[in-house]
Structures are given as structure tokens and as C-alpha cells.
Design an enzyme around this catalytic site. Structure first.
Site, mmCIF file in Angstrom:
data_model
loop_
_atom_site.group_PDB
_atom_site.id
_atom_site.type_symbol
_atom_site.label_atom_id
_atom_site.label_comp_id
_atom_site.label_asym_id
_atom_site.label_seq_id
_atom_site.Cartn_x
_atom_site.Cartn_y
_atom_site.Cartn_z
ATOM 1 N N TYR A 88 -11.367 -5.226 7.521
ATOM 2 C CA TYR A 88 -10.038 -4.849 8.014
ATOM 3 C C TYR A 88 -10.118 -3.691 9.000
ATOM 4 O O TYR A 88 -9.615 -3.757 10.123
ATOM 5 C CB TYR A 88 -9.122 -4.445 6.837
ATOM 6 C CG TYR A 88 -7.879 -3.733 7.289
ATOM 7 C CD1 TYR A 88 -6.825 -4.454 7.849
ATOM 8 C CD2 TYR A 88 -7.774 -2.341 7.223
ATOM 9 C CE1 TYR A 88 -5.701 -3.792 8.318
ATOM 10 C CE2 TYR A 88 -6.658 -1.681 7.690
ATOM 11 C CZ TYR A 88 -5.627 -2.412 8.237
ATOM 12 O OH TYR A 88 -4.521 -1.763 8.722
ATOM 13 N N HIS A 89 -10.764 -2.637 8.569
ATOM 14 C CA HIS A 89 -10.797 -1.412 9.363
ATOM 15 C C HIS A 89 -11.610 -1.567 10.629
ATOM 16 O O HIS A 89 -11.427 -0.826 11.582
ATOM 17 C CB HIS A 89 -11.347 -0.268 8.522
ATOM 18 C CG HIS A 89 -10.665 -0.138 7.198
ATOM 19 N ND1 HIS A 89 -10.986 -0.930 6.127
ATOM 20 C CD2 HIS A 89 -9.656 0.667 6.802
ATOM 21 C CE1 HIS A 89 -10.204 -0.619 5.104
ATOM 22 N NE2 HIS A 89 -9.381 0.345 5.485
ATOM 23 N N TYR A 102 0.868 -1.176 0.000
ATOM 24 C CA TYR A 102 0.000 0.000 0.000
ATOM 25 C C TYR A 102 0.902 1.222 0.000
ATOM 26 O O TYR A 102 1.624 1.448 0.960
ATOM 27 C CB TYR A 102 -0.857 -0.059 1.256
ATOM 28 C CG TYR A 102 -1.902 1.023 1.403
ATOM 29 C CD1 TYR A 102 -2.689 1.435 0.332
ATOM 30 C CD2 TYR A 102 -2.141 1.599 2.641
ATOM 31 C CE1 TYR A 102 -3.671 2.393 0.492
ATOM 32 C CE2 TYR A 102 -3.121 2.560 2.803
ATOM 33 C CZ TYR A 102 -3.881 2.953 1.721
ATOM 34 O OH TYR A 102 -4.848 3.896 1.889
ATOM 35 N N LYS A 124 -10.088 16.740 17.458
ATOM 36 C CA LYS A 124 -9.383 16.118 16.338
ATOM 37 C C LYS A 124 -9.372 17.098 15.172
ATOM 38 O O LYS A 124 -10.298 17.149 14.384
ATOM 39 C CB LYS A 124 -10.069 14.813 15.938
ATOM 40 C CG LYS A 124 -9.777 13.713 16.949
ATOM 41 C CD LYS A 124 -9.655 12.326 16.350
ATOM 42 C CE LYS A 124 -8.894 12.199 15.089
ATOM 43 N NZ LYS A 124 -7.452 11.986 15.228
ATOM 44 N N HIS A 180 -8.248 8.985 12.328
ATOM 45 C CA HIS A 180 -7.897 8.039 13.394
ATOM 46 C C HIS A 180 -8.565 8.477 14.684
ATOM 47 O O HIS A 180 -8.159 9.457 15.287
ATOM 48 C CB HIS A 180 -6.385 7.996 13.602
ATOM 49 C CG HIS A 180 -5.638 7.392 12.455
ATOM 50 N ND1 HIS A 180 -5.138 8.145 11.428
ATOM 51 C CD2 HIS A 180 -5.323 6.100 12.176
ATOM 52 C CE1 HIS A 180 -4.537 7.349 10.560
ATOM 53 N NE2 HIS A 180 -4.637 6.096 10.987
ATOM 54 N N ASP A 184 -7.669 14.124 9.588
ATOM 55 C CA ASP A 184 -7.299 12.837 10.164
ATOM 56 C C ASP A 184 -8.520 12.095 10.707
ATOM 57 O O ASP A 184 -9.325 12.648 11.434
ATOM 58 C CB ASP A 184 -6.307 13.111 11.308
ATOM 59 C CG ASP A 184 -5.877 11.839 12.015
ATOM 60 O OD1 ASP A 184 -5.998 10.749 11.421
ATOM 61 O OD2 ASP A 184 -5.410 11.944 13.168
#
Ligand code: B12
Ligand SMILES: Nc1nc2c(ncn2[C@@H]2O[C@H](COP(=O)(O)OP(=O)(O)OP(=O)(O)O)[C@@H](O)[C@H]2O)c(=O)[nH]1
Ligand SMILES: [Mg+2]
Lengths: 661, 285
Positions: free
Chosen positions: A172-173, A18, A535, A541, A539
Site C-alpha cells: 500500500y505505502h 482506520y 522536514k 510524509h 512527520d
């Protein structure tokens, strides 16, 4: 040892890395080197402005251009990205979601421009919006509109780009956001069902095309360190998929019911402490999705040893690629039938997971499917709960993480001599913006306007977005312009944070002690200690911010947390209105220097220069020092896994006299 | 702090109450979008329950008001209702009074849990109850005891179609069944879709109409006074206990004081009555 001459070997899965950064040109060079090293497929990482539908010169893009991926603002960028790469032969995976239709349109336009036949294009658009709301954060529009866009791509590609995987349903996430194996299976399958139900209901999709469409749905899974359980998870998912596609969609051809999936192995468990250990974790996790022949992944990408430190350099990625090559070509992995067939342990565990996942899947379906379960925050709340359980277990050493909460005494790592992460060229942003401005000035205004108008008309009439987007791509419409059309039509969405005030007062003695300190401080302050978790930037996350918020509440603080993607000015205004005692910022995207300074400036403008600010995230030490000099009181990184200690530290910060500014 | 409250009637004080997830915050966002272009300034007080065991609270996610994040004409303060169980924070009251001096409209968002409606009602000029499609039939609305206080009823998520219309008519039916004062019989039931921004102008009209009617009937002053009375008495009681109130001559005497001094700011009055009670307590020793 060499393989016996006559051993029949299966062909290996596709090796992917990736990657993408700085600019289309720099990324193109990177791809060509990677391919020359034996990598067999491309996996494109886009930068956050591109993923969230902003041009590189948009104010929200500041500090983010070319950082975590390649910036693609228009068709010339896309053409430069694939320069001299044979598009008809390439297999290209693009991690793009909210605006997948647009990036696919740019890819098709690039093919058409360079004389490649779009019908022969092969690859994948990730194009799974559900996990964006739940974990990944690069959503733009509300759920219903977003799902409609996904179904457009599915309906379009089935005949026009028949070898394309239009959507790659991601679990996955979910694991990276804390999901248990059961949640991973259930929510991913629920997502696939939402997409297929919607596609089936479309008038332009004939019933007869459904089996073929089902056959093109692929998945993107995680593989964690509990690799035996992971083997069972994959087998469970494959069996469930087989059942669902037969029962719900009537797919008779068993081949079209095959569970096809790619993998990125777990990165959440990769540590900042003793980072060399990560290589061993990565190998074990890779086994989870390669050992069982009947449940083997189609494509695999591995993170690097320095995952928790920052972006990997080419050498770091090469090391991970070598893991795959050794596994596939040196070991005897590919020489055997499924080595787990007949294992009652695997069969039982698989059955358990299947049953539990079915139950959770039914909960979501009964609620009205994924759209409802996003809007009412059901799924997100379950993920935050699981992540909280995990964080607490690590803190209390109920699960062992070598180098983190056990065996922490270690020799200094020779890998960390000098430079150990990729530094993105700071001039990349400026250059990208210059190219963009030039591109805009050169295009034909009338063409652009009519393409934009056409896109708007088509969408208002409920038409398929793809042809209009391809036309717009050729006309020179930019990523931001395309997204603006959709924004004004569909509106923007803010997903629930999933951080809820569930009763939870437990925890260790240390937690209780910290709670006492917080209560005592409240007496001094005249009201409870109130903090804001912000935040800033693009981003997505959120794990860290969520866990800090949950823990802070748990020790008795009042916590204001409004979710991801806020502007520095919004955060500062909110700090003022809410009357908080401290602001905590969480940034993992690498743009902390720009964003933290912006927040500090905005606070100062509002007369809040004395308000203590702490920062957490992926912050290299030299940047941490810079930030502290700029006025930040504390900086936390993944190695500070002890949340209780962070809380008690926050109490210290509020108690400390403010350093005279 | 403020010496005097703003001239009467001053800012419109509006409560929004309803079950978790009914769409109150989304409505507030839509209201901000509706009101700001007209030049009206808006303050929002969002009250969330706090944890009884840890005292901590998670605030913010409920406030999904984005339209005004960096607009000085919009102010959002979230707070935990830590004083009474499920009730409103005393600080919510102070916040409303203070913000009313600086903004054109002050909204209070609270999660409706039956008995908290009366608390919000005492705080605002107009209380809006937010229902959602399929939340209940007439009987449940009555049982829940939510029909007594609200002045305006809305069924949000009207984009759910028929179900929303059904709920609206159930609600209309139960309002008439309910034992409500005369001025309430024509309480409006409005359909809104907060996320699509539909029905918001109607909502604003209904809120304004209700308040205008209070003013025309000369009832707004009485409502404010009653609210002030409830809040002041509550605050004094929490501070000095029933015993303290007794020393002062009981609730009735206190209430009279509050009524007489209606030109004094609530904070000044609270301070003064507090001192008097302390004085009385000292004497009783
Ligand atoms: C999980 C993860 C994800 C998940 C996120 C899920 C979620 N909802 O949070 C997913 C899979 C979605 C994801 C996606 C991406 N990721 Co990612 N991800 C990670 C990973 C593996 C772990 C981060 C994490 O959640 N840790 C657990 C939490 C609890 O830890 P933490 O946030 O660090 O918080 C701790 C401290 O830092 C501190 N802290 C943090 N915040 C705050 C705030 C306050 C107030 C306080 C007091 C303390 C504090 O306290 C916490 C307790 O220990 C990291 C690598 C790593 N191992 O760290 C990469 C990483 C952060 N990701 C990265 C990238 C590039 C991406 C992508 C941008 C890739 C792409 N190009 O598309 C995408 C897009 C994401 C987006 N929209 O922004 C890079 C960032 C590179 C950089 N900084 O230079 C990293 C470092 C990986 C890498 N080496 O390349 N990712
Ligand atoms: N379909 C639809 N959804 C809506 C509407 N209004 C709000 N929602 C959704 O309902 C969910 C809850 O909305 P909020 O505004 O947070 O509800 P709330 O009443 O403030 O919730 P709490 O503060 O938790 O009590 C969100 O997912 C909104 O997007 C609407 O009119 N139609
Ligand atoms: Mg709310």
C-alpha cells in the site's frame, strides 16, 4: 432492485475504518460508535510519538500527541483503548511497525489483565519495516535489527497467539510513495521473502512450522484509479505468492499458499480541488479489489472525500463505510463466481505484470535482498523516480486529473461550508502528559527496573523479545523506556532519501524559462541559488519534499535535503552552516503551527531572522494566514501541483526585499 | 574576510575520498562521535558533483552526520563541485582555509573519481581513501590510479568479515607495488565499521601519526605551500585564463611569487596577484 431470494451470496470482506485520535478514552468511544454502525473490525491508528517510540512528554512529541492517532504510552492507555470491547471476539488491526512487539505486548497484557485468553486473540500487527524505510517513515532501528524483531513476533505468535497475523506485508505505502504496479508487487514480495528466510534460519523455529507460518503471512495492498490494472495486479501477486511459497518454502497445502490481503484504496490521487470527486474515485478503486472473487480482499478500508484537506470527521468516515455496505449488500457483487475467469485481456495483462515483477524481484534478491536494497537506496531511488515521472505527467497534463489539470471550472462545493475536517482537541496533549506523569509516579520502581533489565539481558543474548516485553508491559514500563533499551542496543537509523542527482534537465518550456531565471539570479547573488528543504518533527510524509528537491535541482538550484524527522534546531543550524538563501519546510502531519514557529524562533536565535521561509503541506487556510503573519513568505498545499510555478515563485521570494522585521 | 591564516600548523585538514556509498559520511558521523567528547571541534566540507546541464545540485543526503546537528562544535557545509569536471570547487578551498581558523579539525568529503584525488590531496594534510569489501583486486586499484595520493587507506564495512580482510590485503599488496614516494611505503590500511563505530580510534591515530610524521620531517609546511600554490594558480587561471598568466610572466613566475609570500593569507595573495595580472593585461592592450 432486490436480490433473488435464492441467490447464494458470499460473505463480505471485513469493513474497517482506520481511526484513532486525541486519547485512549476518546478513541474507545469512537470505536464503539463505529462498531454500532456496522463496522466489523477495528483498525487502530497510533499517533506519531507512539509509532516512533517516544512517550507523550518527550520533546520530540511536542505538537504531535493525539494528532494523527491515539497516544499509547503504557498498559493503562491500552486498557482504556479497549474498555468494554470483547477482546476474544474482536479482530484488531494495529498499524504499528518499528515497535510492533511492544504494542502487541501491551495488547496481550491488556487481555491478561481483563481475563481474556491471549490464545484467542485475533488481529494483525502491521509489523513491516521495509516499507517504513521506503515510504512510511516510522522506523527507529537499523534494518537488520528491525527484521530480527519481526521474526521474533512471527516465531512467538505461531504457537502463543495462533490466530494472529504477525506481519502484514505492505505494498500500500509503496504505491503512495509513487510505486508502479510492478514495483509494488516486486518489493512487497521481496519483503515477504526477507522475513520468511530469516524466520526459517532461526533455531527456535522447527522446519515443520514453516508452512503454518507461511499461511499466517498476510498482505496490505493499495488499489488505484486504474482499477482494471489493479485487478490484474492482485491476481498476479496471488499467482506469484503461490509459486514462491511452493518453490522456495515447500508449502504443499494449497490453502496455506493462499494470498490473503487487506486493502486501503489509493489516497495519493485524492485531490484538494473539487474534493467531492474523490468519492467517485474511492468507489472505482474499491471495485479493483472486490470485483474478482478469486482475488478479493479480506478486509477493506476506505479513505474519505476530504482526504487531502485534513483528518476526517466521523460523518466523513461513515460515508465511506456506506460505500462498502452498498457495494456488498445492495449490489450483486457477491453473488457470482469470478467474473474474469476466461477473460484473455485479464490473463494477458496479469501475465505481463507477473513477468516484469519477477524480473524486478530478482534484481533485489541478487543484490542481497531488501536489507541491502534499502541500505544502498536502490528501491527508494526507484520509487522517487516513479513519483517524479508521475508528478511531471500531471504537471504536463499527460495524465488527466479531473478538477486539477482538467475541468477546473466548477461550482463552489456545498460540502465546504463552515467546518469540513476534524479538529483535534488541543488540550488532548496536556491531558495525556498529565496522565502519563501520574502513571509513572504510581508504578513500582523495582518492578520497572527489573523488567527493563530483563529486556536488555534477553536482547543481548539474542532471545525472543515478546515474553520480556509482555513482562515489561505488566510492570508499567512505558513506550519510550522500552524503545530506549532497544535504541541503546541497536542504535538509530537514518534511511537514504532516494533523491539522487540523476541527470535530468528536460521539462517544458516553462521549466527552461525558470532555469534561466535561476541562473540570472545566481549572477546577482554571486553564487548559485541554494535552498534547504526541511522536514521538522516526526512527520514521515516525504513525497512533497522529495519532489520539490528534485524539481529545484532540475531548474538549477543547489538543494540541501537531509530527509525526514529533524528537530527545528537541527534545521536552523543546517540553514546557517550551509549558507542557504531560503528555507522550505514540508509538513503534512498537522503539527505545522507548532513546528514552523519553532523553526522561525531557532532561525532568529541564530541571527537568521531575515532568511525567507516558505512552507508546504496539508495546511488549512486559516493556519496558512497565521503562519504568514508569523513571518512565513508563502504557503503551498496539494492544489499547487504545478512544481515549475512553485519554483518560479521561490525565485520571486528570494528576489523580494525582506519585509522589514 | 580573514587577513591572516591561523598560526602554523593550526587545524588538521583531512580528506576523505572513495566511491559513492563507501561509507564516508557514516565514518564522519563516527569520527564526530569519537572526537567531540574529547573536546575537539570539527568542521566538515562535503563536496558533491553538480549537474552539468542544469547547474543544479542535490546536497545533504550524503551528509549523514547527526551527532552534532545542534552542537556549535560541529559545522557542516555541503557544496557542489561546479568549477571543474569531477574536481573540487574553488569554494571548497576557501571553506577549508576559513574553517581551519575556527575549528580543530576540518574534514573534506569527496566522491573519488580517479583524478579528483590529486585535487583533495592538495587541499589537506592527510588524505584518507575509503575502500569497501569486494571493490576490486590489486590490479583494479592500480588501474583506477587511486594509490598515488592517499596517506591512509581504510576498508570500511569491516562487518562484512572475510571479504573485508581480503580487500585489505589486496590493498596492502597494491600499495607496495605502486610507485609511491618513500614516505608513503608504510601507509596504513585500517579496517573500520563505520556503522558499528569500530576501528575509528585506530583511524584517528593513523591520521594523527601521519600528520605528526609530516611535522617531524618538516614536510607539512611544504605540503601546505604546494597545496596553496596549486589552488592559487588554478584560481588565477580560471579567472584570467592562460593568456592572463602569460602576461604575468608565466606559471613559473607566478609560482615563485606564491612561494615568496608565504606569510600572507591566501585570500590577500589571491587578490593581490589578481590585481597584478589585471594590471599586466591592461598594459598588454
Ligand atoms: C501519500 C500519503 C501518505 C504516504 C506517504 C508516503 C511518503 N513517503 O510521502 C503514507 C501512506 C506512508 C502515509 C502515511 C501516513 N499518513 Co498520509 N497521506 C498521504 C496523502 C494521501 C498524500 C500526500 C502526498 O504525498 N501528496 C503528494 C505530494 C507531492 O504532495 P504534498 O506533499 O502535499 O506537496 C505539495 C504541496 O503541499 C507543496 N509542498 C509540500 N511540501 C513542500 C515544501 C516546500 C518547500 C514547498 C515549496 C512546497 C511544498 O508542494 C507539493 C506539490 O504539489 C495525504 C492526503 C492527500 N491526498 O494529500 C495523506 C495525509 C497527509 N496523511 C495523513 C496521515 C494521518 C498519515 C499517518 C500519520 C496515519 C497514521 N496515523 O499512521 C501515516 C504516517 C505517516 C508518517 N510517518 O508521518 C493525514 C494527515 C492529517 C493532518 N494533516 O491533519 C493526511 C492528510 C490524510 C488524512 N486526511 O487523514 N501517508
Ligand atoms: N554494513 C555497513 N554498512 C555501512 C558502513 N558504513 C556505512 N554503511 C552503509 O553504507 C551506505 C552508504 O553510506 P554513506 O556514509 O552514505 O556513504 P558515502 O561514502 O558517504 O556515500 P556518498 O556520499 O553517496 O558517496 C549507508 O547505507 C550506510 O548505512 C559499515 O561500516 N558497515
Ligand atoms: Mg557521503
Amino acid at each position: 432492485m432486490t436480490a433473488p431470494e435464492n441467490a447464494r451470496r458470499d460473505s463480505p470482506w471485513m469493513f474497517r475504518t482506520y481511526s484513532g485520535h486525541s486519547s485512549a478514552r476518546a478513541s474507545n468511544e469512537l470505536y464503539r460508535t463505529n462498531l454500532s454502525k456496522g463496522q466489523t473490525g477495528l483498525s487502530v491508528a497510533f499517533d506519531l510519538p507512539t509509532q516512533t517510540g517516544y512517550d507523550s512528554d518527550h520533546p520530540l512529541a511536542r505538537g504531535e500527541v493525539g494528532k494523527v492517532g491515539v497516544p499509547i504510552s503504557h498498559v493503562d492507555d491500552m486498557t482504556a483503548l479497549f474498555k468494554e470491547l470483547p477482546l476474544e471476539k474482536m479482530n484488531t488491526s494495529m498499524t504499528i511497525n518499528a515497535n510492533a512487539a511492544w504494542l502487541l505486548a501491551l495488547y496481550v497484557a491488556t487481555a491478561e489483565r481483563t481475563g481474556a485468553d491471549p490464545k484467542k486473540l485475533q488481529g494483525t500487527t502491521q509489523n513491516d519495516i521495509v516499507k517504513e524505510y521506503l515510504s512510511r517513515g516510522t522506523y527507529i532501528f537499523p534494518p537488520e535489527a528491525s527484521l530480527k524483531l519481526i521474526s521474533d513476533i512471527v516465531a512467538y505468535t505461531v504457537d502463543s497467539i495462533p490466530k494472529w497475523n504477525p506481519t502484514n506485508i505492505c505494498s500500500y505505502h509503496l504505491q503512495e510513495a509513487g510505486a508502479t504496479p510492478v514495483q509494488e508487487i516486486a518489493y512487497a514480495l521481496a519483503t515477504a521473502i526477507s522475513v520468511l528466510d530469516l524466520v526459517r534460519s532461526r533455531e527456535d523455529v522447527p522446519e515443520a512450522a514453516i508452512p503454518r507460518i507461511v499461511g499466517r503471512i498476510s498482505f496490505f495492498l493499495n488499489s488505484g484509479i486504474r482499477f482494471i490494472e489493479e485487478i490484474c495486479k492482485v491476481r498476479a501477486m496471488a499467482e506469484l505468492w503461490d509459486e514462491i511459497t511452493l518453490e522456495r518454502y515447500g508449502v504443499q497445502d494449497a490453502k496455506l499458499r493462499r494470498f490473503r490481503y487487506g486493502v486501503q484504496v489509493n489516497s495519493l490521487g485524492l485531490t484538494e480541488a473539487q474534493p467531492e470527486n474523490n468519492v467517485i474515485r474511492i468507489v472505482l478503486e474499491a471495485l479493483g479489489v472486490t470485483l474478482s472473487k478469486n482475488a478479493r480482499c479480506r478486509a477493506l478500508q476506505l479513505p474519505a472525500w476530504n482526504e487531502a484537506l485534513g483528518l476526517p470527521r466521523p460523518w466523513d468516515q461513515q460515508w465511506s463505510l456506506r460505500i462498502q455496505q452498498i457495494l456488498a449488500f445492495e449490489s450483486d457483487l457477491l453473488e457470482h463466481e469470478d467474473i474474469f475467469d476466461g477473460s484473455h485481456v485479464i490473463v494477458e495483462k496479469t501475465g505481463e505484470l507477473k513477468q516484469a515483477a519477477r524480473r524486478e524481484l530478482d534484481v533485489v534478491l541478487e543484490m542481497g535482498g531488501t536489507v541491502a536494497a534499502i541500505e544502498n537506496a536502490y528501491m527508494k531511488q526507484r520509487l522517487v523516480e516513479s513519483q517524479t515521472a508521475r508528478a511531471r505527467a500531471i504537471e504536463d497534463a499527460e495524465i488527466t486529473v479531473v478538477g486539477v489539470n482538467a475541468y477546473t471550472n466548477a461550482e463552489p462545493s456545498p460540502l465546504m461550508d463552515g467546518q469540513w475536517i476534524l479538529k483535534v482537541d488541543e488540550s488532548a496533549e496536556q491531558e495525556q502528559v498529565e496522565r502519563l506523569v501520574e502513571f509513572r509516579s504510581k508504578r513500582n520502581r523495582a518492578d520497572v527496573e527489573s523488567a527493563v533489565q530483563n529486556l536488555d539481558d534477553v536482547l543481548r543474548n539474542g532471545g525472543n523479545i515478546m515474553p520480556a516485553s509482555i513482562r515489561a508491559a505488566h510492570a508499567g514500563v512505558t513506550t519510550g523506556e522500552w524503545a530506549d533499551v532497544l535504541r541503546s542496543l541497536y542504535g538509530e537509523f537514518r534511511a537514504p532519501t532516494g533523491v539522487v542527482a540523476t541527470e535530468g534537465s528536460g521539462g517544458s518550456q516553462a521549466t527552461a524559462n525558470t532555469r534561466d531565471r535561476v541562473h540570472r539570479l545566481a549572477d546577482t547573488l554571486g553564487r548559485p541559488l541554494k535552498i534547504l528543504i526541511g522536514k521538522p518533527g516526526l512527520d514521515g510524509h516525504s513525497n512533497g519534499a522529495e519532489q520539490i528537491a528534485v524539481k529545484a535541482r532540475n531548474v538549477g538550484m543547489e538543494v540541501v535535503y537531509d530527509g525526514i524527522r529533524l528537530e527545528p534546531g537541527e534545521i536552523a543550524a543546517s540553514a546557517r552552516d550551509e549558507g542557504v538563501h531560503l528555507v522550505g519546510l514540508s509538513i503534512l502531519s498537522g503539527s505545522h503551527c507548532v513546528l514552523v514557529i519553532d523553526v522561525l524562533d531557532k532561525l532568529r536565535e541564530l541571527g537568521l531572522g531575515d532568511l525567507p521561509v516558505v512552507v508546504g503541506g496539508i495546511i488549512p487556510e486559516e493556519d496558512a494566514n497565521k503562519l504568514c503573519q508569523a513571518g512565513v513568505r508563502r504557503v503551498y498545499t496539494p492544489k499547487d501541483f504545478d512544481l515549475t510555478r512553485i519554483m518560479s515563485d521561490i525565485v520571486d521570494v528570494v528576489e523580494e526585499p525582506s519585509p522589514a522585521a | 574576510m580573514l587577513d591572516r591564516e591561523t598560526p602554523f600548523p593550526g587545524a588538521a585538514r583531512i580528506g576523505l575520498t572513495g566511491a559513492p556509498g563507501a561509507g564516508k559520511s557514516t565514518l564522519l558521523d563516527a569520527l564526530v562521535r569519537e572526537l567531540r567528547p574529547k573536546g575537539e571541534t570539527v568542521a566538515i566540507v562535503a563536496v558533491d558533483p553538480s549537474s552539468r546541464t542544469t547547474g543544479g545540485a542535490l546536497l545533504g543526503d550524503r551528509v549523514r552526520v547527526r551527532s552534532g546537528a545542534s552542537d556549535p562544535g560541529v559545522f557542516i557545509r555541503s557544496m557542489a563541485a561546479r568549477d571543474q569536471l569531477g574536481g573540487l570547487a574553488e569554494s571548497a578551498w576557501s571553506a577549508v582555509v576559513i574553517l581551519a581558523a575556527a575549528f580543530d579539525r576540518v574534514f573534506v568529503e569527496t566522491v573519488g573519481v580517479g583524478q579528483s584525488e590529486s585535487d583533495v590531496a592538495a587541499l589537506v594534510d592527510t588524505l584518507v581513501y575509503v575502500a569497501t569489501p569486494g571493490t576490486g583486486d590489486a590490479l583494479q586499484f592500480m588501474k583506477a590510479g587511486i594509490l598515488e595520493y592517499p596517506d591512509v587507506f581504510i576498508v570500511n564495512k569491516a562487518d562484512f568479515g572475510a571479504a573485508a580482510k581480503r580487500t585489505a590485503s589486496e590493498l596492502r599488496g597494491s600499495i607496495n607495488l605502486g610507485d609511491r614516494g618513500v614516505s608513503h611505503t608504510e601507509a596504513a590500511v585500517i579496517l573500520t565499521s563505520a556503522s558499528a563505530g569500530e576501528g575509528i580510534d585506530e583511524l584517528v591515530s593513523a591520521i594523527d601519526a601521519h600528520r605528526q610524521k609530516l611535522i617531524d620531517d618538516d614536510a607539512l609546511r611544504e605540503r601546505r605551500l604546494r597545496g596553496r600554490e596549486i589552488q592559487l594558480l588554478g584560481a588565477l587561471e580560471r579567472r584570467y585564463g592562460a593568456f592572463g598568466i602569460e602576461q604575468f610572466g608565466g606559471r613559473r613566475a607566478l609560482r615563485e611569487h606564491v612561494r615568496q609570500d608565504d606569510s600572507v593569507s591566501a585570500f590577500a595573495l589571491l587578490a593581490r596577484l589578481g590585481l597584478e595580472i589585471e594590471e599586466a593585461l591592461r598594459k598588454s592592450h
